[in-house]
Motif scaffolding. Structure first.
Motif, PDB file in Angstrom:
ATOM      1  N   GLY A  80       0.796  -1.220   0.000  1.00 57.81           N
ATOM      2  CA  GLY A  80       0.000   0.000   0.000  1.00 57.81           C
ATOM      3  C   GLY A  80       0.828   1.268   0.000  1.00 57.81           C
ATOM      4  O   GLY A  80       0.270   2.370   0.102  1.00 57.81           O
ATOM      5  N   GLY A  81       2.151   1.145  -0.108  1.00 59.22           N
ATOM      6  CA  GLY A  81       3.015   2.309  -0.211  1.00 59.22           C
ATOM      7  C   GLY A  81       3.416   2.929   1.119  1.00 59.22           C
ATOM      8  O   GLY A  81       3.938   4.044   1.140  1.00 59.22           O
ATOM      9  N   VAL A  82       3.209   2.203   2.208  1.00 57.67           N
ATOM     10  CA  VAL A  82       3.540   2.737   3.531  1.00 57.67           C
ATOM     11  C   VAL A  82       4.879   2.171   3.993  1.00 57.67           C
ATOM     12  O   VAL A  82       5.079   0.951   3.944  1.00 57.67           O
ATOM     13  CB  VAL A  82       2.434   2.371   4.550  1.00 57.67           C
ATOM     14  N   PRO A  83       5.806   3.016   4.445  1.00 55.84           N
ATOM     15  CA  PRO A  83       7.048   2.491   5.014  1.00 55.84           C
ATOM     16  C   PRO A  83       6.744   1.675   6.263  1.00 55.84           C
ATOM     17  O   PRO A  83       6.029   2.132   7.156  1.00 55.84           O
ATOM     18  CB  PRO A  83       7.841   3.755   5.372  1.00 55.84           C
ATOM     19  N   VAL A  84       7.290   0.463   6.338  1.00 51.60           N
ATOM     20  CA  VAL A  84       6.957  -0.436   7.444  1.00 51.60           C
ATOM     21  C   VAL A  84       8.221  -1.072   7.989  1.00 51.60           C
ATOM     22  O   VAL A  84       9.150  -1.392   7.238  1.00 51.60           O
ATOM     23  CB  VAL A  84       5.950  -1.520   6.986  1.00 51.60           C
ATOM     24  N   GLN A  85       8.259  -1.199   9.295  1.00 56.08           N
ATOM     25  CA  GLN A  85       9.313  -1.954   9.963  1.00 56.08           C
ATOM     26  C   GLN A  85       8.669  -3.089  10.737  1.00 56.08           C
ATOM     27  O   GLN A  85       7.739  -2.864  11.523  1.00 56.08           O
ATOM     28  CB  GLN A  85      10.106  -1.056  10.917  1.00 56.08           C
ATOM     29  N   LEU A  86       9.169  -4.296  10.522  1.00 56.39           N
ATOM     30  CA  LEU A  86       8.655  -5.480  11.190  1.00 56.39           C
ATOM     31  C   LEU A  86       9.702  -5.910  12.218  1.00 56.39           C
ATOM     32  O   LEU A  86      10.802  -6.334  11.860  1.00 56.39           O
ATOM     33  CB  LEU A  86       8.405  -6.590  10.169  1.00 56.39           C
ATOM     34  N   LEU A  87       9.357  -5.764  13.499  1.00 56.93           N
ATOM     35  CA  LEU A  87      10.304  -6.028  14.583  1.00 56.93           C
ATOM     36  C   LEU A  87      10.008  -7.391  15.202  1.00 56.93           C
ATOM     37  O   LEU A  87       8.880  -7.660  15.616  1.00 56.93           O
ATOM     38  CB  LEU A  87      10.196  -4.941  15.652  1.00 56.93           C
ATOM     39  N   GLU A  88      11.024  -8.222  15.294  1.00 56.57           N
ATOM     40  CA  GLU A  88      10.883  -9.575  15.812  1.00 56.57           C
ATOM     41  C   GLU A  88      11.915  -9.811  16.911  1.00 56.57           C
ATOM     42  O   GLU A  88      13.115  -9.585  16.708  1.00 56.57           O
ATOM     43  CB  GLU A  88      11.069 -10.590  14.689  1.00 56.57           C
ATOM     44  N   ALA A  89      11.448 -10.252  18.077  1.00 48.97           N
ATOM     45  CA  ALA A  89      12.362 -10.482  19.193  1.00 48.97           C
ATOM     46  C   ALA A  89      13.256 -11.692  18.962  1.00 48.97           C
ATOM     47  O   ALA A  89      14.372 -11.748  19.485  1.00 48.97           O
ATOM     48  CB  ALA A  89      11.565 -10.663  20.485  1.00 48.97           C
ATOM     49  N   GLY A  90      12.788 -12.672  18.197  1.00 51.85           N
ATOM     50  CA  GLY A  90      13.548 -13.897  17.975  1.00 51.85           C
ATOM     51  C   GLY A  90      14.595 -13.746  16.890  1.00 51.85           C
ATOM     52  O   GLY A  90      14.791 -12.670  16.304  1.00 51.85           O
TER      53      GLY A  90
END
Length: 414
Positions: free
Chosen positions: A29-39
């Motif tokens: 959708g054109g949105v800057p995204v950060q996917l944060l994962e603890a593992g």
């Protein structure tokens, strides 16, 4: 002060299936995204490890090809799927193995159901139930009739008590991780439909190949592993060791325990716990990709995984996965060797226990009334997704993540 980019940036916390689906749709959708994962890897509960040359999924897993979200998102050919037998084998109270196949897929074996002791009444009820669930629109199944427990729905469908106890109860205990048949009847009908319309499989490289494929579709740098979020702030999220990261919106896509800590206003449902014990055996090749249940409830189900997908075990050996309800007690794997000797007709004293995996938040307790889909909006700029917001399945997790992305995109556009 936030930068212009931060005003549109979205942080997704948790790289399980829901978080991956949400992040992919936000990026599309054109949105800057950060996917944060603890593992240290994506997947959440859907992961695989290599142990002594075996593929060890984190808990017994199956992959259903019929789910709409799976069809829309996954390259099934790339997963190199191998199917289970379309049916189930039941270890009965008298020690026999009763094979119940799906007659729609194996019509030549349909008459064997009568020979196996299934009554004409139960066969007729099974045919009527299956036909309705397969051919009725899914939307109709979600709305039709009064919501009951699964047990009440099966009695209403005309099944004998014997068939429920010898087939449905042990089989569905492994599906819903509860053996009282208290799961919502609407959830049951949708899951039964998906099983009849799809194929239950395993990827050649383990169930962890599914989230890895989803992650491969994200922009470079979107996933940050080993980045635990400790709190949500007015301007974004606070991470352990990486400080505060700004975000216009935060989507919490973790398990229920972490989600409840990050979002105090959230009340997650109870979850079911399951333990799977993995044994290496020398002599089970040629047994077939069968799922075996136990009427005596000494275990939920057992399967020779390497008969489904040969790469799950080293050459010349067999990998057996056996699941039980709840957390593992000391010696669980050893205690299972007796029942497994009965099931497989083999000497099990020499089997090697290679892993035990307990999944504490394996599946939400989907008791009636159970909303099949809920909004992911929780507070302004705060969203939550996961199978506890839909149904406890790959489909439910992916669909909830997709809904979170739609709602975030709609809110950012205002």
């Amino acid at each position: 002060m936030r930068t212009h980019e931060a005003k549109r940036n979205v942080v997704v916390v948790g790289a399980g299936l829901a978080g991956l689906a949400c992040a992919r749709d936000l990026a599309a959708g054109g949105v800057p995204v950060q996917l944060l994962e603890a593992g240290d890897a994506v997947g959440g509960r859907v992961r695989s490890d290599r142990v002594h040359g075996c593929v060890i999924d984190r808990g017994f897993q199956v992959f259903n090809t019929s789910y709409p979200q799976v069809k829309a998102r996954m390259d099934l050919r790339a997963l190199r799927l191998s199917p289970f037998t379309p049916g189930v084998v039941t270890h009965t109270g008298d020690g026999r193995l009763r094979r119940l196949v799906d007659p729609g897929r194996r019509p030549r074996e349909a008459r064997d159901l009568l020979a196996a002791g299934v009554s004409p009444r139960d066969l007729a009820a099974l045919g009527a139930l299956s036909a309705r669930d397969v051919f009725a629109p899914a939307a109709l199944l979600r709305r039709s009739g009064r919501e009951r427990t699964t047990g009440a729905a099966l009695r209403r469908a005309g099944f004998s008590e014997r068939f429920v106890e010898e087939f449905f109860r042990p089989f569905l205990a492994g599906v819903f991780l509860e053996d009282e048949l208290e799961t919502s009847s609407r959830v049951f009908h949708l899951v039964w439909r998906s099983m009849l319309r799809g194929t239950l499989c395993l990827p050649a490289d383990g169930i962890g190949a599914v989230p890895r494929q989803l992650a491969d579709g994200l922009p470079p740098g979107a996933v940050r592993l080993e980045t635990a979020v400790t709190a949500l702030t007015d301007d974004g999220v606070l991470t352990e060791g990486h400080g505060e990261l700004p975000a216009a919106a935060v989507v919490v896509a973790t398990g229920p325990g972490v989600a409840g800590r990050l979002l105090p206003s959230l009340t997650p449902p109870p979850y079911r716990t399951v333990t799977t014990c993995y044994h290496l055996a020398p002599d089970l090749r040629g047994r077939g990709p069968d799922l075996v249940t136990d009427v005596a409830r000494r275990f939920l189900n057992t399967c020779v995984l390497s008969e489904v997908s040969p790469g799950y075990a080293p050459a010349g050996l067999s990998l057996v996965a056996t699941s039980v309800l709840g957390a593992a007690a000391p010696g669980t794997g050893k205690a299972l060797l007796g029942p497994l000797a009965e099931v497989y007709g083999a000497q099990t004293s020499g089997w090697e226990e290679v892993a035990v995996r307990t999944v504490e938040e394996a599946l939400p307790a989907m008791t009636a009334p159970w909303p099949l889909s809920r909004s992911t909006r929780l507070e302004p700029g705060r969203y939550v997704c996961g199978d506890h917001r839909a149904t406890g399945s790959v489909q439910g997790a992916l669909a909830s993540g997709a809904r979170a992305a739609r709602e975030v995109l709609a809110d950012l556009a205002r």
